[in-house]
Design an enzyme around this catalytic site. Structure first.
Site, mmCIF file in Angstrom:
data_model
loop_
_atom_site.group_PDB
_atom_site.id
_atom_site.type_symbol
_atom_site.label_atom_id
_atom_site.label_comp_id
_atom_site.label_asym_id
_atom_site.label_seq_id
_atom_site.Cartn_x
_atom_site.Cartn_y
_atom_site.Cartn_z
ATOM 1 N N CYS A 49 37.735 39.073 51.017
ATOM 2 C CA CYS A 49 37.905 37.856 50.227
ATOM 3 C C CYS A 49 39.320 37.727 49.664
ATOM 4 C CB CYS A 49 36.906 37.846 49.076
ATOM 5 S SG CYS A 49 37.233 39.146 47.876
ATOM 6 N N CYS A 118 31.920 43.419 46.397
ATOM 7 C CA CYS A 118 32.759 43.893 45.285
ATOM 8 C C CYS A 118 32.505 45.390 45.056
ATOM 9 C CB CYS A 118 32.466 43.123 44.005
ATOM 10 S SG CYS A 118 32.550 41.336 44.149
HETATM 11 FE FE1 FES Z 1 35.652 39.614 46.539
HETATM 12 FE FE2 FES Z 1 34.759 40.548 44.202
HETATM 13 S S1 FES Z 1 34.711 38.441 44.913
HETATM 14 S S2 FES Z 1 35.839 41.628 45.748
#
Ligand code: FES
Length: 136
Positions: A49, A118
């Site tokens: 992300c 995450c």
């Molecule tokens: Fe991608 Fe937390 S939203 S690491």
């Protein structure tokens, strides 16, 4: 202004419903934020992300005496960095290598599917810092 307040209120209510109290606590009061100069181990990784995490380790008498983190990620990433550094403290490097994504998720009381990566980022970053310790 009212629109902004409404947006913040909606965000908080959304967060409250989706995340455990432990996640909210670590997101709002993160432990172990910061860096360590001349660390015994350092790791950095970037998730798909685009969020990055870094972890610093200080080992004393064979155990992780200090573990700190930094991230430019969202609240969930902050909670994961906070938890993974808490989990690492007091362990030997080899014991800390057992801390994986599942352990972080269990310790946080779970995460919604879209936030599981995450925890994966935190686990990978810790592993890199631990490997750095082993290579020194
Ligand atoms: Fe991608 Fe937390 S939203 S690491």
């Amino acid at each position: 202004m009212d629109t902004e307040k409404e947006a913040i209120k909606k965000y908080v209510l959304d967060m409250w419903g989706k995340y455990s109290e432990t996640v909210l606590d670590h997101a709002m009061n993160p432990r172990n934020v910061g860096s360590i100069s001349e660390p015994d181990g350092f790791g950095e990784d970037t998730s798909e992300c685009g969020d990055t995490m870094a972890i610093w380790l200080r080992v004393e008498d064979g155990r992780i005496a200090r573990a700190t983190f930094w991230t430019d990620g969202c609240g969930t990433t902050i909670a994961c960095g906070s938890m993974v550094t808490e989990l690492a403290k007091g362990k030997t490097v080899n014991e800390a290598l057992q801390i994986d994504q599942e352990k972080i998720l269990r310790s946080l009381g779970g995460l919604p599917e879209e936030s599981v990566h995450c925890a994966a980022l935190a686990a990978r970053t810790l592993r890199k810092a631990l490997q750095d310790c082993l290579e020194k």
